[in-house]
Design an enzyme around this catalytic site. Structure first.
Site, PDB file in Angstrom:
ATOM      1  N   ASN A  65      20.720 -16.669  20.816  1.00  0.00           N
ATOM      2  CA  ASN A  65      19.880 -17.510  20.371  1.00  0.00           C
ATOM      3  C   ASN A  65      19.155 -17.977  19.782  1.00  0.00           C
ATOM      4  O   ASN A  65      18.131 -16.243  19.340  1.00  0.00           O
ATOM      5  CB  ASN A  65      18.930 -17.081  21.904  1.00  0.00           C
ATOM      6  CG  ASN A  65      17.225 -17.836  22.365  1.00  0.00           C
ATOM      7  OD1 ASN A  65      16.931 -19.066  20.816  1.00  0.00           O
ATOM      8  ND2 ASN A  65      16.167 -17.772  23.062  1.00  0.00           N
ATOM      9  N   TRP A  66      18.863 -18.183  18.534  1.00  0.00           N
ATOM     10  CA  TRP A  66      18.620 -18.381  17.341  1.00  0.00           C
ATOM     11  C   TRP A  66      16.941 -18.341  17.442  1.00  0.00           C
ATOM     12  O   TRP A  66      16.175 -17.669  16.221  1.00  0.00           O
ATOM     13  CB  TRP A  66      19.227 -19.023  16.157  1.00  0.00           C
ATOM     14  CG  TRP A  66      20.215 -18.674  16.306  1.00  0.00           C
ATOM     15  CD1 TRP A  66      21.654 -17.328  16.547  1.00  0.00           C
ATOM     16  CD2 TRP A  66      21.055 -19.175  14.873  1.00  0.00           C
ATOM     17  NE1 TRP A  66      22.316 -17.816  16.226  1.00  0.00           N
ATOM     18  CE2 TRP A  66      22.483 -19.077  14.862  1.00  0.00           C
ATOM     19  CE3 TRP A  66      21.240 -20.460  14.400  1.00  0.00           C
ATOM     20  CZ2 TRP A  66      23.304 -18.947  14.118  1.00  0.00           C
ATOM     21  CZ3 TRP A  66      22.704 -20.359  13.480  1.00  0.00           C
ATOM     22  CH2 TRP A  66      23.770 -20.284  13.642  1.00  0.00           C
ATOM     23  N   LYS A  67      16.131 -19.242  18.782  1.00  0.00           N
ATOM     24  CA  LYS A  67      15.360 -19.220  18.604  1.00  0.00           C
ATOM     25  C   LYS A  67      14.489 -20.275  17.182  1.00  0.00           C
ATOM     26  O   LYS A  67      15.723 -20.596  16.575  1.00  0.00           O
ATOM     27  CB  LYS A  67      14.239 -18.178  18.597  1.00  0.00           C
ATOM     28  CG  LYS A  67      15.195 -17.435  20.027  1.00  0.00           C
ATOM     29  CD  LYS A  67      13.665 -16.210  20.236  1.00  0.00           C
ATOM     30  CE  LYS A  67      14.418 -15.274  21.164  1.00  0.00           C
ATOM     31  NZ  LYS A  67      13.351 -14.613  22.160  1.00  0.00           N
ATOM     32  N   HIS A  84      13.570 -21.524  29.307  1.00  0.00           N
ATOM     33  CA  HIS A  84      13.330 -20.433  28.650  1.00  0.00           C
ATOM     34  C   HIS A  84      12.210 -20.451  28.940  1.00  0.00           C
ATOM     35  O   HIS A  84      11.670 -20.596  29.192  1.00  0.00           O
ATOM     36  CB  HIS A  84      13.876 -20.490  26.468  1.00  0.00           C
ATOM     37  CG  HIS A  84      14.135 -19.063  26.436  1.00  0.00           C
ATOM     38  ND1 HIS A  84      12.719 -18.435  26.216  1.00  0.00           N
ATOM     39  CD2 HIS A  84      14.843 -18.282  26.459  1.00  0.00           C
ATOM     40  CE1 HIS A  84      12.726 -17.214  25.870  1.00  0.00           C
ATOM     41  NE2 HIS A  84      14.325 -17.101  25.835  1.00  0.00           N
ATOM     42  N   GLU A 107       9.808 -18.459  27.230  1.00  0.00           N
ATOM     43  CA  GLU A 107       8.948 -19.399  25.892  1.00  0.00           C
ATOM     44  C   GLU A 107       8.875 -20.433  25.994  1.00  0.00           C
ATOM     45  O   GLU A 107       7.718 -20.895  25.442  1.00  0.00           O
ATOM     46  CB  GLU A 107       9.267 -19.115  24.941  1.00  0.00           C
ATOM     47  CG  GLU A 107       9.458 -17.335  24.374  1.00  0.00           C
ATOM     48  CD  GLU A 107      10.548 -17.204  23.984  1.00  0.00           C
ATOM     49  OE1 GLU A 107      11.469 -17.475  22.358  1.00  0.00           O
ATOM     50  OE2 GLU A 107      11.192 -15.773  23.635  1.00  0.00           O
ATOM     51  N   GLU A 148      16.797 -13.327  32.338  1.00  0.00           N
ATOM     52  CA  GLU A 148      15.723 -12.782  31.538  1.00  0.00           C
ATOM     53  C   GLU A 148      15.019 -11.923  32.200  1.00  0.00           C
ATOM     54  O   GLU A 148      13.465 -12.724  32.176  1.00  0.00           O
ATOM     55  CB  GLU A 148      15.692 -13.566  30.274  1.00  0.00           C
ATOM     56  CG  GLU A 148      16.603 -13.886  29.924  1.00  0.00           C
ATOM     57  CD  GLU A 148      16.390 -14.878  28.292  1.00  0.00           C
ATOM     58  OE1 GLU A 148      17.803 -14.163  27.433  1.00  0.00           O
ATOM     59  OE2 GLU A 148      16.002 -15.756  27.974  1.00  0.00           O
ATOM     60  N   GLY A 165      11.717  -9.246  23.751  1.00  0.00           N
ATOM     61  CA  GLY A 165      11.576  -9.650  21.811  1.00  0.00           C
ATOM     62  C   GLY A 165      10.745  -7.923  22.398  1.00  0.00           C
ATOM     63  O   GLY A 165      10.360  -8.504  21.763  1.00  0.00           O
ATOM     64  N   SER A 202      16.432  -8.035  25.169  1.00  0.00           N
ATOM     65  CA  SER A 202      16.450  -6.999  24.281  1.00  0.00           C
ATOM     66  C   SER A 202      17.589  -6.359  24.217  1.00  0.00           C
ATOM     67  O   SER A 202      18.314  -5.199  24.597  1.00  0.00           O
ATOM     68  CB  SER A 202      15.375  -5.828  24.329  1.00  0.00           C
ATOM     69  OG  SER A 202      13.750  -6.594  23.748  1.00  0.00           O
TER      70      SER A 202
HETATM   71  P1  PGA Z   1      15.545 -11.090  22.471  1.00  0.00           P
HETATM   72  O1  PGA Z   1      15.344 -12.491  23.403  1.00  0.00           O
HETATM   73  O2  PGA Z   1      17.708 -10.020  22.969  1.00  0.00           O
HETATM   74  O3  PGA Z   1      15.692 -10.444  21.357  1.00  0.00           O
HETATM   75  O4  PGA Z   1      15.014 -10.406  23.517  1.00  0.00           O
HETATM   76  C1  PGA Z   1      16.211 -12.482  23.590  1.00  0.00           C
HETATM   77  C2  PGA Z   1      15.983 -14.134  24.733  1.00  0.00           C
HETATM   78  O5  PGA Z   1      14.451 -14.419  24.003  1.00  0.00           O
HETATM   79  O6  PGA Z   1      16.981 -14.966  25.438  1.00  0.00           O
END
Ligand code: PGA
Length: 244
Positions: free
Chosen positions: A9-11, A91, A93, A163, A169, A208
């Site tokens: 997931n490049w965000k 997600h 976020e 998640e 993150g 993470s």
């Molecule tokens: P992360 O993000 O691996 O940087 O914790 C995972 C995600 O949000 O899909």
């Protein structure tokens, strides 16, 4: 038998030059028995599709609407027309910063399925919910409200990504036991709701995941792959996880 899926997931990261370079490197990983996907920024989708047969391109979000006067939105039909395999939905976020509700997410899932795309549906509890022992109830509710109405046939186009919000993150990962316990809970709930198809539904772990912890997490019985944020931007780390 479930295969493993490693999804990056490049965000909101990478320039177009960086995106092409990262994508080309990932596309060239010697294939193994796992599948791979990258969830890339929307503006790069057309330029990156179609990929190598072992690498699928996913969006990070899609509209809950079919088409029309929704400025700035990207429909599931548009994604399908590019050869995109599917999209992340829900997600944390997007739930947190864009106030996405279960009602909205349900419509996004429906749009994806109506266009024969795959939804990687993200669920997970906050730290406060875990500390109050509400983590199982939280993910159960997230499943019920957003995908509970689907048929067992439709569930074949759903991938679940567990998640925990406190692990995204932060560098803090769920322990192998915490991940396995939750994944087993999710599978058992899916079985109760949808029947035997639950044995074929991929449940990814995200939060993470990195080169150091991937192998142990991926070895858990009910962990069918990973959704990887930060580490998916580093070619060597992502390749290491893919081969873990
Ligand atoms: P992360 O993000 O691996 O940087 O914790 C995972 C995600 O949000 O899909």
């Amino acid at each position: 038998m479930r295969s493993k899926l490693i999804a990056g997931n490049w965000k909101m990261n990478t320039s177009w030059e960086e995106a092409k370079s990262l994508f080309n490197s990932v596309n060239e990983f010697p294939s193994n028995n796992k599948s791979m996907a990258v969830c890339v920024p929307a503006c790069y989708l057309a330029g990156l599709c179609p990929a190598h047969p072992n690498l699928s391109v996913f969006a990070q979000d899609c509209s809950a609407h079919e088409k029309g006067a929704f400025t700035g939105e990207i429909s599931a039909a548009m994604l399908a027309s590019l050869g995109v395999k599917g999209s992340l939905v829900g997600h944390s976020e997007r739930r947190q910063y864009h106030n996405e509700t279960s009602e909205l997410l349900k419509r996004k899932v429906d749009q994806l399925l109506a266009n024969k795309l795959t939804a990687i549906y993200c669920i997970g509890e906050t730290l406060e919910e875990r500390n109050n022992e509400l983590h199982f109830a939280t993910v159960t509710k997230q499943i019920e409200e957003v995908i509970g109405h689907l048929s067992s046939t439709q569930m074949k186009n759903i991938v679940i990504a567990y998640e925990p919000v406190w692990a995204i993150g932060t560098g803090v990962t769920a322990s192998n036991d915490q991940a396995q316990e939750m994944h087993a809970h999710i599978r058992s709930f899916l079985k109760t709701t949808f029947g035997e198809v639950a044995n074929d539904i991929q449940i990814l772990y995200g939060g993470s995941m990195n080169a150091a912890n991937a192998q142990a997490l991926l070895a858990c019985e009910d962990v069918d792959g990973g959704l990887i944020g930060g580490a998916s931007l580093k070619v060597a780390d992502f390749e290491f996880i893919y081969n873990a």
